[in-house]
Design an enzyme around this catalytic site. Structure first.
Site, PDB file in Angstrom:
ATOM      1  N   GLU A   1     -11.171  -9.093  -0.025  1.00 46.14           N
ATOM      2  CA  GLU A   1     -10.515  -9.062   1.283  1.00 46.14           C
ATOM      3  C   GLU A   1     -11.490  -9.560   2.350  1.00 46.14           C
ATOM      4  O   GLU A   1     -12.698  -9.442   2.209  1.00 46.14           O
ATOM      5  CB  GLU A   1     -10.067  -7.647   1.625  1.00 46.14           C
ATOM      6  CG  GLU A   1      -9.063  -7.046   0.674  1.00 46.14           C
ATOM      7  CD  GLU A   1      -8.711  -5.627   1.068  1.00 46.14           C
ATOM      8  OE1 GLU A   1      -7.518  -5.340   1.184  1.00 46.14           O
ATOM      9  OE2 GLU A   1      -9.637  -4.811   1.234  1.00 46.14           O
TER      10      GLU A   1
ATOM     11  N   GLU B   1      -1.032  -0.833  -4.278  1.00 47.67           N
ATOM     12  CA  GLU B   1      -2.452  -0.682  -4.008  1.00 47.67           C
ATOM     13  C   GLU B   1      -2.730   0.760  -3.589  1.00 47.67           C
ATOM     14  O   GLU B   1      -2.112   1.272  -2.659  1.00 47.67           O
ATOM     15  CB  GLU B   1      -2.894  -1.646  -2.902  1.00 47.67           C
ATOM     16  CG  GLU B   1      -2.751  -3.112  -3.292  1.00 47.67           C
ATOM     17  CD  GLU B   1      -3.266  -4.045  -2.209  1.00 47.67           C
ATOM     18  OE1 GLU B   1      -3.679  -3.539  -1.137  1.00 47.67           O
ATOM     19  OE2 GLU B   1      -3.251  -5.265  -2.418  1.00 47.67           O
TER      20      GLU B   1
ATOM     21  N   ASN C   1       0.833  -1.198   0.000  1.00 44.39           N
ATOM     22  CA  ASN C   1       0.000   0.000   0.000  1.00 44.39           C
ATOM     23  C   ASN C   1       0.866   1.246   0.000  1.00 44.39           C
ATOM     24  O   ASN C   1       1.938   1.279   0.625  1.00 44.39           O
ATOM     25  CB  ASN C   1      -0.906   0.010   1.230  1.00 44.39           C
ATOM     26  CG  ASN C   1      -1.904  -1.124   1.211  1.00 44.39           C
ATOM     27  OD1 ASN C   1      -2.980  -1.009   0.635  1.00 44.39           O
ATOM     28  ND2 ASN C   1      -1.543  -2.230   1.853  1.00 44.39           N
TER      29      ASN C   1
END
Length: 790
Positions: A730, A643, A611
């Protein structure tokens, strides 16, 4: 009807001890002056004209004493002190006490003093004159008997003046303390400079007045000239001090006056709290006008100033004494509320202020709609001094603005710049700067199995990988840790933290953000990370149809020496507000790319996703860093994926798009994380160079029982498939959710159903034990919850 003078009132709970004190002072005054007053009857006819002139002037001047505005802790200035002290030096104690008593009686009637207060003032001055007379008698003889003054006489006169001042000021301060219970030293210290300047000047003028009286009684009235000059200078000084504490535009008290008021009220409310009184809370309300800048820009500053004057008038009308309203500057105002029982009273009053400000303000025939946001901080719950209360009220006010609300009470959760978070940020910076991330390896790199580079001493088995990580991170000194010093500084800086700081309990695990536990009890000491260590955990991503592990997501972890495992969301919030985010991103990119190289050398081919924050995407630096690290370690670009969230896209779409495009050209994959929770439009799925969409866990966790969540997940998968994008879910925690995702056509999933996040060395061992599981066609796949029509 004007409220009664508080100096005429005695709190009921203190009446007994205060009455005893007054009676004691009266008794001492009678003992000191009774004999001198008794002998006055035989000597009264022999007193000269100079005495009578001084007596008349003393009584006349005290009929209108100088009361310094705003001097709440000091008494008024009574010019009779100058004349009675001169009478004491020239004609003894009896005449001085008699004249002083008459002057006190006249001033008491003139100013509306209670009888007990007038009696106490007369006794107070009698004691002061008695102490001064006793000291003056220590000299060689009468100071003004017609002969020249010696140095001993001057010393005796000076000592008499000091004795008069100490006894008088001590009795007044003790009386205030006994009546109102206020702290002795702070009040005495604050009032001392004014008393020294005013009363001290009058006492020093007395010997000069007596010397002039010995020459001629006609010279005595001339003392009125310097007295008037002292009076005018004192009044001008007070007026200038008042003007310095007022806002020139609105006439309201300014920040300086607000500081003095809050400090004084804090002392009073501390005493109330010590006595256990229910109304021991003080509230500071900070008000910021919502649309004032629009008025200034559209209509000019002159209209804006008129608007501020009107707002100040409305606030003054709604705030009743003893509460205070002040203007801090610009469009910021503050209100001090006293004698509160709880925060509910402050919130109710704030709602009333909001309603008053919500009414349009007519200026030049144009109604101006200007509302306000109010932040509330309560003493002692949210702070014990002005600086803390002001900062916490400011935090609450901005919290109200961000939530599009009108009133907010301070909470620690909304304070993103609290002392605790500043300490956490300092700890994070020290840990990141202490590591060797980004520095060249001392050992020449060699090629791994797929062309990736790695250090010669590197290995991916459990123990070897662990030793590599220990060598890379174990740079902190042993013994006394710097964190303890930071903790002491931070704790001392914030009284709220000082009262409530406790060891942070472990954060309850949820979904894929959990803390890995040591699996080998015998080796737990060696496998536990060092104190203050930044590390990465990896959670597998599994292809649903085949059960094969196709990638991992890198999750940041920080084990703090005192707080334990820091919540990852809290860690990112702290770092994103400073340049520490850049250091953190560099560390994560370096570690992930290096770990990919190690896995490749061991024959493990995985894709790693990490991320990135909004700050990282605002510049092209991250693209350059990733390109450099991929080249350095010989890792293929498609093995790395970034991400990004919808919030990052909306922050600055143009700059973010430029960075994403540059990363796409390198060959790095881009995934849109937490899809459906932000505010972006569908055009991002069409225009951005995305390769993957991740369905947020908030929808996946509820899709089994909630038809709306199931519909959102199914629609997201269908939309992404239509655009040629992979879909990763997720938060997959049970078999039924796994089967439903397979039926909906989802490509991959991650969550506790497969594995929890784990360190890199544990992941290799987990991969060796993992066996792919493929979903079989069952009736569950056809039982996707459908949304019922409404």
């Amino acid at each position: 009807m004007e409220p009664p003078d508080p100096r005429n009132l005695v709190p009921p709970e203190r009446a007994a001890q205060f009455t005893a004190f007054v009676a004691g002072v009266l008794a001492v005054a009678v003992l000191v002056s009774a004999g001198a007053l008794a002998s006055l009857a035989t000597t009264l006819d022999a007193l000269p004209v100079a005495f009578w002139t001084m007596a008349v002037l003393a009584v006349a001047c005290d009929a209108r004493p100088f009361v310094a505005p705003g001097q709440r802790q000091t008494s008024a200035v009574y010019p009779s002190s100058c004349f009675t002290f001169a009478i004491l030096l020239g004609w003894g104690l009896g005449p001085a006490v008699a004249v002083q008593a008459v002057a006190v009686l006249v001033s008491g009637v003139r100013m509306g003093h209670a009888p007990w207060r007038t009696a106490f003032n007369a006794a107070q001055y009698a004691c002061s004159l008695g102490a001064a007379y006793a000291v003056s008698r220590l000299g060689p003889g009468a100071a003004f008997d017609g002969g020249p003054l010696s140095w001993a006489d001057v010393a005796a006169i000076g000592g008499a003046g000091v004795a008069w001042f100490l006894v008088n000021y001590g009795l007044v301060t003790a009386a205030v303390r006994l009546r109102f219970g206020e702290r002795w030293w702070p009040n005495a210290w604050r009032g001392l400079p004014f008393e020294l300047l005013s009363t001290g000047s009058l006492l020093l003028l007395a010997p000069i007045l007596m010397t002039a009286a010995r020459a001629s009684a006609a010279l005595v009235p001339l003392v009125l000239v310097p007295l008037f000059a002292v009076y005018r200078m004192a009044r001008l000084t007070i007026e200038q001090r008042q003007l310095a504490a007022l806002d020139p535009l609105t006439g309201l008290p300014n920040r300086k006056a607000l500081l003095a008021e809050v400090n004084e009220q804090v002392h009073r409310h501390a005493e109330r709290a010590a006595r256990g009184e229910p109304d021991a809370h003080l509230a500071l309300l900070l008000i910021d006008l919502d649309r004032f800048k629009n008025v200034n820009d559209a209509l000019g500053h002159a209209v804006g100033d008129r608007l501020l004057v009107e707002v100040s008038a409305r606030l003054t009308d709604v705030v009743e004494p003893p509460d205070l309203v002040a203007r801090l500057g610009g469009d910021e105002f503050a209100i001090v509320m006293t004698g509160l029982t709880d925060v509910g009273q402050a919130r109710a009053f704030a709602d009333q202020v909001v309603r008053v400000l919500a009414e349009p303000v007519p200026l030049d025939g144009l109604p101006l709609d200007v509302g306000g946001s109010i932040g509330i901080a309560l003493y002692p719950d949210h702070g014990e001094d002005f600086a803390t209360l002001m900062r916490h009220a400011d935090v609450a006010m901005y919290d109200a603005k961000h939530r599009n609300d009108t009133v907010a009470v301070y909470t620690a959760e909304s304070d993103h710049n609290s002392a605790e978070r500043l300490g956490l940020l300092a700890d994070l910076r020290r840990v990141l700067e202490g590591g060797p991330a980004g520095q060249p390896e001392a050992t020449p790199p060699v090629r791994g199995g797929d062309g990736a580079t790695m250090a010669v001493a590197g290995s991916v088995d459990g123990q070897a990988g662990q030793r590599w990580w220990s060598r890379r991170r174990r740079r902190l000194p042993t013994g006394v840790h710097d964190d303890e010093l930071i903790n002491q500084i931070v704790t001392a800086a914030d009284p709220i933290l000082r009262r409530s700081i406790q060891p942070t309990p472990p954060v309850p695990p949820h979904d894929d953000e959990v803390w890995a536990r040591p699996t080998d009890p015998d080796n737990s000491a060696e496998s536990a990370p060092d104190a203050g260590e930044i590390m990465l955990y990896y959670q597998p991503q599994v292809e649903i149809a085949t059960g094969e592990v196709v990638g991992v997501e890198a999750l940041l972890r920080w084990r703090h020496p005192r707080r334990g495992m820091v919540d990852p969301e809290e860690l990112i919030r702290v770092a994103e507000q400073s340049a520490v985010m850049r250091l953190l991103t560099r560390r994560v990119v370096d570690d992930v790319v290096e770990q990919l190289a190690k896995w490749s050398a061991a024959g493990v081919s995985l894709r790693a996703a990490l991320n990135v924050s909004v700050r990282d995407l605002h510049t092209g630096e991250i693209a350059e860093q990733i390109a450099d690290r991929l080249t350095r370690y010989g890792v293929a670009p498609e093995r790395l994926q970034l991400e990004i969230t919808e919030g990052a896209l909306m922050a600055d779409p143009r700059r973010v798009l430029a960075t994403i495009t540059q990363l796409h050209r390198i060959g790095v994959g881009i995934a849109l994380d937490d899809f459906g929770t932000g505010y972006s439009s569908l055009q991002h799925l069409r225009r951005l160079p995305l390769s993957e969409v991740k369905v947020d866990r908030s929808f996946v966790l509820g899709m089994v029982d909630d038809s709306d969540d199931a519909a959102i997940v199914r629609s997201t998968i269908e939309l992404a498939k239509a655009l040629g994008l992979r879909v990763v879910a997720e938060g997959v925690e049970d078999e039924r959710t796994w089967r439903m995702l397979h039926a909906a056509g989802c490509d991959a999933a991650q969550g506790w159903f497969y594995a929890r996040p784990m360190p890199a060395e544990e992941l290799v061992a987990w991969l060796a034990r993992y066996r792919p599981v493929r979903p079989l066609a069952t009736s569950d796949e056809a039982e996707l919850p459908r949304r019922h029509p409404r």
